[in-house]
Design an enzyme around this catalytic site. Structure first.
Site, PDB file in Angstrom:
ATOM      1  N   CYS A  92       0.844  -1.195   0.000  1.00 55.22           N
ATOM      2  CA  CYS A  92       0.000   0.000   0.000  1.00 55.22           C
ATOM      3  C   CYS A  92       0.878   1.244   0.000  1.00 55.22           C
ATOM      4  O   CYS A  92       1.814   1.348   0.791  1.00 55.22           O
ATOM      5  CB  CYS A  92      -0.900  -0.010   1.241  1.00 55.22           C
ATOM      6  N   CYS A 179      -7.916   1.210   0.277  1.00 52.52           N
ATOM      7  CA  CYS A 179      -7.395   0.456   1.420  1.00 52.52           C
ATOM      8  C   CYS A 179      -7.473  -1.031   1.122  1.00 52.52           C
ATOM      9  O   CYS A 179      -8.573  -1.579   0.977  1.00 52.52           O
ATOM     10  CB  CYS A 179      -8.197   0.793   2.678  1.00 52.52           C
ATOM     11  N   GLN A 283     -15.597 -10.019  15.550  1.00 50.53           N
ATOM     12  CA  GLN A 283     -14.211 -10.322  15.152  1.00 50.53           C
ATOM     13  C   GLN A 283     -13.995  -9.817  13.726  1.00 50.53           C
ATOM     14  O   GLN A 283     -14.832 -10.061  12.849  1.00 50.53           O
ATOM     15  CB  GLN A 283     -13.949 -11.827  15.216  1.00 50.53           C
ATOM     16  N   ASN A 317     -20.362 -15.890  19.539  1.00 50.04           N
ATOM     17  CA  ASN A 317     -19.427 -16.323  18.494  1.00 50.04           C
ATOM     18  C   ASN A 317     -18.810 -17.691  18.802  1.00 50.04           C
ATOM     19  O   ASN A 317     -18.675 -18.535  17.920  1.00 50.04           O
ATOM     20  CB  ASN A 317     -18.337 -15.255  18.367  1.00 50.04           C
ATOM     21  N   GLU A 333     -21.819 -12.167  29.502  1.00 49.84           N
ATOM     22  CA  GLU A 333     -21.402 -10.959  28.774  1.00 49.84           C
ATOM     23  C   GLU A 333     -21.827  -9.737  29.583  1.00 49.84           C
ATOM     24  O   GLU A 333     -22.834  -9.780  30.305  1.00 49.84           O
ATOM     25  CB  GLU A 333     -22.055 -10.990  27.375  1.00 49.84           C
ATOM     26  N   ASP A 360     -20.841  -8.227  35.161  1.00 42.69           N
ATOM     27  CA  ASP A 360     -19.608  -7.458  35.006  1.00 42.69           C
ATOM     28  C   ASP A 360     -18.480  -8.364  35.484  1.00 42.69           C
ATOM     29  O   ASP A 360     -18.337  -8.633  36.678  1.00 42.69           O
ATOM     30  CB  ASP A 360     -19.682  -6.181  35.854  1.00 42.69           C
ATOM     31  N   CYS A 407      -6.313 -10.753  23.098  1.00 39.71           N
ATOM     32  CA  CYS A 407      -5.775  -9.802  22.118  1.00 39.71           C
ATOM     33  C   CYS A 407      -4.640  -8.993  22.740  1.00 39.71           C
ATOM     34  O   CYS A 407      -4.253  -7.955  22.198  1.00 39.71           O
ATOM     35  CB  CYS A 407      -6.879  -8.891  21.581  1.00 39.71           C
TER      36      CYS A 407
HETATM   37  C1  LIG Z   1     -12.791  -9.585  22.735  1.00 34.62           C
HETATM   38  S1  LIG Z   1     -14.535  -9.428  22.840  1.00 34.62           S
HETATM   39  C2  LIG Z   1     -15.009 -11.120  22.592  1.00 34.62           C
HETATM   40  C3  LIG Z   1     -16.450 -11.351  22.239  1.00 34.62           C
HETATM   41  C4  LIG Z   1     -16.791 -12.740  21.721  1.00 34.62           C
HETATM   42  N1  LIG Z   1     -16.164 -13.780  22.508  1.00 34.62           N
HETATM   43  C5  LIG Z   1     -16.447 -12.902  20.253  1.00 34.62           C
HETATM   44  O1  LIG Z   1     -15.604 -13.743  19.912  1.00 34.62           O
HETATM   45  O2  LIG Z   1     -17.038 -12.200  19.416  1.00 34.62           O
HETATM   46  C6  LIG Z   1     -14.753  -9.153  24.548  1.00 34.62           C
HETATM   47  C7  LIG Z   1     -16.175  -9.094  25.035  1.00 34.62           C
HETATM   48  O3  LIG Z   1     -16.144  -8.850  26.444  1.00 34.62           O
HETATM   49  C8  LIG Z   1     -17.174  -7.947  26.797  1.00 34.62           C
HETATM   50  N2  LIG Z   1     -16.732  -7.289  28.040  1.00 34.62           N
HETATM   51  C9  LIG Z   1     -15.791  -6.321  28.172  1.00 34.62           C
HETATM   52  N3  LIG Z   1     -15.631  -6.008  29.478  1.00 34.62           N
HETATM   53  C10 LIG Z   1     -16.480  -6.791  30.190  1.00 34.62           C
HETATM   54  C11 LIG Z   1     -16.778  -6.944  31.575  1.00 34.62           C
HETATM   55  N4  LIG Z   1     -16.170  -6.215  32.502  1.00 34.62           N
HETATM   56  N5  LIG Z   1     -17.708  -7.849  31.937  1.00 34.62           N
HETATM   57  C12 LIG Z   1     -18.336  -8.605  31.008  1.00 34.62           C
HETATM   58  N6  LIG Z   1     -18.097  -8.517  29.679  1.00 34.62           N
HETATM   59  C13 LIG Z   1     -17.180  -7.618  29.270  1.00 34.62           C
HETATM   60  C14 LIG Z   1     -17.306  -7.031  25.583  1.00 34.62           C
HETATM   61  O4  LIG Z   1     -18.575  -6.439  25.541  1.00 34.62           O
HETATM   62  C15 LIG Z   1     -17.050  -7.991  24.435  1.00 34.62           C
HETATM   63  O5  LIG Z   1     -18.245  -8.568  23.986  1.00 34.62           O
HETATM   64  S1  SF4 Z   2      -4.975   0.678   6.660  1.00 36.54           S
HETATM   65 FE1  SF4 Z   2      -5.341   0.616   4.435  1.00 36.54          FE
HETATM   66  S2  SF4 Z   2      -4.631   2.589   3.693  1.00 36.54           S
HETATM   67 FE2  SF4 Z   2      -3.740   2.341   5.719  1.00 36.54          FE
HETATM   68  S3  SF4 Z   2      -1.732   1.416   5.346  1.00 36.54           S
HETATM   69 FE3  SF4 Z   2      -3.182  -0.258   5.674  1.00 36.54          FE
HETATM   70  S4  SF4 Z   2      -3.852  -0.857   3.616  1.00 36.54           S
HETATM   71 FE4  SF4 Z   2      -2.917   1.189   3.459  1.00 36.54          FE
END
Ligand SMILES: C[S@@+](CC[C@H](N)C(=O)[O-])C[C@H]1O[C@@H](n2cnc3c(N)ncnc32)[C@H](O)[C@@H]1O
Ligand code: SF4
Length: 450
Positions: A92, A179, A283, A317, A333, A360, A407
């Protein structure tokens, strides 16, 4: 330069004790010695550590200061004065200036090695080594992003709408015309936005745009005030031409421009459909998401009669494919609106053995009624902050098998160390190529109670 005359300068106390300034924009020639875990070059100069985006070990670069804190400087390479043999030409043309991709100057294979090395380092800082390192799960190098936030800002002086992405460590918008990490169906939608918005009569009201792709392609526009009628008509025509659903968000929740609009994606290997709305966590990489779910289910290795816990479950998911294989899934969640859709997703997929609860998860979960009956295994997929409280609870609940999807390798290692202190064994760990070309890393670990 006196302190009061340099409000934008970032000040620090160098090792010699002499007060000095390091203004954003200052140019500096640096010799890069190492690579940081997120792929930036590291240089050491005058008692400061410089993190330089777009620079590789062994290179001499001219860099520009972006921001400075204490003894740490964030900078961006401007000119590569002597180049590393590892450097490749980015696909890019905006790579290096656009903050969306920070690793395009490194081969895809090396990016994965870098992310693996970071995971190894984070674990070793906690004194941990898995029994087995899992092979990295590798996905597409480009054209994978099915969800993207596009920065849009009206420049009053230039009378011009900027459309693009933020620069590295910066709020400034880097204007880009195309992009290539977006999935193919989003690329033309993105490419026409600048011309569209620059034809608007009242571009001052524009906020950012979000693009989505799945069953349908969608465009969400944030706006600070009502759109001019002529601009709305143009936007509708643009969306119709590109076969894109239009969603609008002024004050309040995103609303579809046409009633009945839906967004969703399929988990093809499980024949599961997941519906969502703008604002929900989804995701970003469809292919890697399916590979990740398959590996998580394999590592969980649930018996068909098992009761399994899915924490931070989002829209279901993991929970829905898991529910196809076990007796019961308890899914938890924190965002109520996502739980509403997660329950609807379970029903639409005729999975009555998954039960969703709101909690929570930064608070103790041991006393929750759903936590009392015991689990054969647990999966957790927390945000970047990790799940220190949750893993302590899982150990107390004596869950024998835990798959942790993360992550952020640093919080994964920290939380894994908590479990090891409670008698767990780090059985497997490995990286997932969820965010190719970027410094973000996804990882998975399996912890078992012997
Ligand atoms: C990385 S995402 C993963 C979601 C799901 N497992 C997926 O693969 O799509 C993290 C999730 O945790 C939830 N989350 C963040 N903080 C939280 C908390 N304190 N208590 C409960 N859920 C929470 C977010 O809303 C989000 O849906
Ligand atoms: S996000 Fe898109 S525009 Fe920006 S560097 Fe990556 S490929 Fe290029």
């Amino acid at each position: 330069m006196s302190r009061s005359k340099a409000p934008k300068s970032l000040r620090f106390q160098p090792a010699g004790g002499v007060r000095n300034t390091l203004p954003a924009g200052k140019k500096q020639v640096l010799s890069i010695e190492r690579l940081s875990h997120d792929g930036r070059g590291i240089a050491f100069l005058d008692g400061r550590t410089w993190f330089v985006s777009g620079a590789l070990p062994g290179e001499q670069v001219q860099a520009e200061v972006l921001a400075a804190r204490s003894k740490v400087v964030e900078a961006q390479s401007l000119v590569i004065q002597s180049s590393s043999p590892e450097r490749i030409t980015p696909e890019c043309q905006w790579a290096g200036r656009c903050g969306g991709c920070t690793l395009q100057h490194i081969s895809h294979a090396q990016q994965i090695e870098l992310k693996h090395a970071n995971l190894v380092e984070q674990f070793s800082r906690e004194g941990l080594t898995p029994v087995t390192w899992a092979e990295p799960l590798v996905g597409p190098a480009f054209a994978y992003r099915r969800r993207s936030r596009v920065a849009v800002r009206y420049d009053v002086k230039q009378k011009h709408v900027q459309v693009g992405f933020r620069g590295p460590a910066s709020n400034a918008i880097v204007e880009v015309a195309s992009c290539i990490i977006l999935v193919p169906e989003l690329q033309p939608v993105f490419a026409g936005l600048s011309a569209l918005f620059n034809s608007f009569q009242q571009p001052q009201v524009l906020g950012h745009v979000e693009l989505f792709s799945g069953h349908n392609t969608a465009l969400l526009l944030r706006h600070t005030q009502a759109l001019h009628a002529a601009d709305l008509a143009k936007l509708r025509a643009y969306c119709a031409e590109h076969h894109v659903q239009l969603w609008l968000q002024g004050i309040g929740e995103p609303q579809p421009d046409q009633a009945g609009a839906t967004l969703g994606y399929a988990l093809t290997q499980y024949a599961v459909e997941i519906a969502y709305q703008p604002g929900d966590f989804v995701q970003v990489n469809a292919q890697m998401n399916e590979a990740m779910i398959a590996q998580a289910l394999k590592w969980l290795a649930p018996q068909s009669g098992a009761r399994v816990l899915d924490l931070f479950c989002g829209l279901g998911n993991f929970a829905l494919p898991l529910a196809q294989q076990v007796e019961e899934v308890v899914a938890v969640e924190g965002v109520e609106s996502m739980l509403v859709r997660a329950r609807a997703n379970a029903e639409a997929n005729q999975l009555s053995n998954v039960h969703f609860y709101h909690a929570d998860l930064s608070m103790p979960l041991r006393k929750a009624p759903w936590a009392k009956q015991g689990f054969a295994a647990a999966l957790l997929d927390p945000p970047r902050e990790g799940a220190q409280m949750t893993v302590t609870d899982l150990a107390q609940l004596k869950v024998p098998r835990i798959v942790y999807v993360s992550c952020n390798p640093a919080t994964l290692a920290r939380d894994a160390a908590v479990l090891l202190a409670k008698g767990y064994r780090l059985e497997k760990a490995g990286v997932l190529d969820m965010f190719a070309q970027t410094g973000h890393a996804e990882a998975m670990a399996l912890l078992v109670k012997p």
